[in-house]
Design a protein around this motif. Structure first.
Motif, PDB file in Angstrom:
ATOM      1  N   GLU A 272       3.226  17.102   3.673  1.00 57.41           N
ATOM      2  CA  GLU A 272       2.349  16.775   4.804  1.00 57.41           C
ATOM      3  C   GLU A 272       2.067  18.040   5.610  1.00 57.41           C
ATOM      4  OE1 GLU A 272       4.173  14.028   7.469  1.00 57.41           O
ATOM      5  OE2 GLU A 272       2.612  14.266   8.988  1.00 57.41           O
ATOM      6  N   VAL A 273       0.798  18.263   5.933  1.00 55.61           N
ATOM      7  CA  VAL A 273       0.421  19.436   6.727  1.00 55.61           C
ATOM      8  C   VAL A 273      -0.372  18.981   7.949  1.00 55.61           C
ATOM      9  CG1 VAL A 273       0.408  21.055   4.805  1.00 55.61           C
ATOM     10  CG2 VAL A 273      -1.684  19.801   5.370  1.00 55.61           C
ATOM     11  N   SER A 274      -0.456  19.842   8.929  1.00 56.28           N
ATOM     12  CA  SER A 274      -1.164  19.514  10.164  1.00 56.28           C
ATOM     13  C   SER A 274      -2.678  19.573   9.950  1.00 56.28           C
ATOM     14  CB  SER A 274      -0.774  20.493  11.269  1.00 56.28           C
ATOM     15  OG  SER A 274      -1.298  21.766  10.979  1.00 56.28           O
ATOM     16  N   ASP A 275      -3.402  18.896  10.834  1.00 60.13           N
ATOM     17  CA  ASP A 275      -4.864  18.960  10.812  1.00 60.13           C
ATOM     18  C   ASP A 275      -5.336  20.400  10.939  1.00 60.13           C
ATOM     19  OD1 ASP A 275      -5.378  16.358  10.436  1.00 60.13           O
ATOM     20  OD2 ASP A 275      -6.223  15.951  12.415  1.00 60.13           O
TER      21      ASP A 275
ATOM     22  N   CYS B 153       2.842   9.972   3.123  1.00 60.26           N
ATOM     23  CA  CYS B 153       1.489   9.749   2.586  1.00 60.26           C
ATOM     24  C   CYS B 153       0.665   8.897   3.550  1.00 60.26           C
ATOM     25  CB  CYS B 153       1.552   9.050   1.236  1.00 60.26           C
ATOM     26  SG  CYS B 153       2.394   9.983  -0.049  1.00 60.26           S
ATOM     27  N   ARG B 154       1.305   7.912   4.157  1.00 62.00           N
ATOM     28  CA  ARG B 154       0.573   7.029   5.070  1.00 62.00           C
ATOM     29  C   ARG B 154      -0.010   7.829   6.231  1.00 62.00           C
ATOM     30  NH1 ARG B 154       2.467   0.884   5.447  1.00 62.00           N
ATOM     31  NH2 ARG B 154       2.424   0.460   3.219  1.00 62.00           N
ATOM     32  N   VAL B 155       0.743   8.782   6.731  1.00 65.94           N
ATOM     33  CA  VAL B 155       0.261   9.628   7.825  1.00 65.94           C
ATOM     34  C   VAL B 155      -0.818  10.578   7.327  1.00 65.94           C
ATOM     35  CG1 VAL B 155       0.935  11.389   9.493  1.00 65.94           C
ATOM     36  CG2 VAL B 155       2.469   9.473   9.026  1.00 65.94           C
ATOM     37  N   GLN B 156      -0.517  11.264   6.212  1.00 67.95           N
ATOM     38  CA  GLN B 156      -1.439  12.285   5.707  1.00 67.95           C
ATOM     39  C   GLN B 156      -2.760  11.669   5.235  1.00 67.95           C
ATOM     40  OE1 GLN B 156      -0.651  16.160   4.925  1.00 67.95           O
ATOM     41  NE2 GLN B 156      -2.647  15.559   5.678  1.00 67.95           N
TER      42      GLN B 156
ATOM     43  N   LEU C 198      -3.690  -1.540   1.790  1.00 70.49           N
ATOM     44  CA  LEU C 198      -2.377  -1.233   1.235  1.00 70.49           C
ATOM     45  C   LEU C 198      -1.648  -0.165   2.045  1.00 70.49           C
ATOM     46  CD1 LEU C 198      -3.359  -1.240  -2.544  1.00 70.49           C
ATOM     47  CD2 LEU C 198      -1.791  -2.836  -1.444  1.00 70.49           C
ATOM     48  N   LEU C 199      -2.412   0.767   2.600  1.00 68.78           N
ATOM     49  CA  LEU C 199      -1.807   1.850   3.369  1.00 68.78           C
ATOM     50  C   LEU C 199      -1.292   1.393   4.727  1.00 68.78           C
ATOM     51  CD1 LEU C 199      -4.163   4.888   2.704  1.00 68.78           C
ATOM     52  CD2 LEU C 199      -1.710   4.799   2.262  1.00 68.78           C
ATOM     53  N   THR C 200      -1.911   0.380   5.269  1.00 64.73           N
ATOM     54  CA  THR C 200      -1.557  -0.034   6.629  1.00 64.73           C
ATOM     55  C   THR C 200      -0.703  -1.297   6.668  1.00 64.73           C
ATOM     56  OG1 THR C 200      -3.663  -1.227   6.790  1.00 64.73           O
ATOM     57  CG2 THR C 200      -3.605   1.016   7.642  1.00 64.73           C
TER      58      THR C 200
END
Length: 255
Positions: free
Chosen positions: A233-236, A111-114, A166-168
């Motif tokens: 998670e999916v790519s841009d 989630c942090r990445v997405q 919170l995410l970072t």
């Protein structure tokens, strides 16, 4: 002898490029994924994404601390009666905008990445998309605490600041951390604590939980882009293509 060494080096580099190319080519020519229509809710379709994080009980804590003991206030009928508003918020009726409903847990690594990627894409595309952030805490008490704090901060127009912090942050949400964060961002901490236990915050969590059940999410991150449901998670590149397709095909047929 020197020429032979140079020739050998060039051959090794070329060989490495060929091997590397096989690894890169699939992403360069990545096409649209295959869609699977959903029977329920009608009109939506599903596509598998990437990795997800999920707790042992995906619906624990989605109500006021004990989902099983609290009668459901968000019934399937009430959800379906105004599904797009629950899902997309005010973006549900914005012509020309592709709405995106994002479901995430602050302590799910994917989630942090997405979420960061989606936030940057939203800033880049501006009024072309509208993102509705749903808190879906699946990974225990700390996740629930963070989700409630973010929704309480929203009552003081500080959701984005809390959300990003919170995410970072490498720190887990607890009473001390939330106090320091409130002071740093400039929100009323006493009001934040009161709002965290408020009925309105609980209802927001219940709506997000009910939506996750309706779309059969198995973990986070998850998204609904127009009428396309994405799990993982999916790519841009994939996300941009789905947004374009939703605009071309007219996502609003589901609303």
């Amino acid at each position: 002898m020197m020429a032979d060494r140079r020739t050998l080096l060039l051959m090794l580099v070329a060989g490495g490029a060929v091997v590397g190319g096989f690894r890169v080519l699939p992403s360069l020519f990545e096409g649209l994924p295959e869609f699977e229509p959903l029977d329920d809710p009608p009109g939506f379709r599903r596509v598998a994404g990437g990795s997800v994080s999920s707790g042992f009980n995906p619906f624990a804590g989605l109500s006021v601390g004990a989902a099983e003991e609290t009668p459901a206030r968000v019934t399937p009928d009430s959800l379906r009666a105004d599904l797009c508003s629950h899902l997309f918020g005010t973006a549900a009726r914005s012509e020309g905008v592709v709405p995106i409903a994002s479901f995430a847990d602050y302590y799910c690594p994917y989630c942090r990445v997405q979420t960061k990627r989606l936030s940057e894409l939203g800033s880049e595309l501006g009024s072309e998309v509208a993102i509705e952030w749903h808190e879906l805490p699946l990974l225990g008490e700390t996740s629930i605490l963070a989700a409630r704090a973010a929704l309480a901060a929203k009552r003081q127009d500080a959701y984005v600041s809390f959300h990003e912090s919170l995410l970072t942050s490498p720190f887990r949400a607890n009473a001390e951390y939330l106090s320091l964060l409130s002071e740093r961002i400039g929100v009323d901490h006493a009001r934040l604590i009161a709002d965290m236990e408020s009925d309105s915050v609980s209802r927001e969590l219940e709506i997000s939980a009910a939506l996750s059940r309706l779309f059969a999410f198995v973990g986070t991150p998850a998204m609904v882009v127009g009428r396309t449901v994405i799990q993982g998670e999916v790519s841009d590149r994939t996300l941009r293509r789905i947004i374009s397709l939703e605009r071309e095909e007219g996502w609003s047929s589901v609303c």
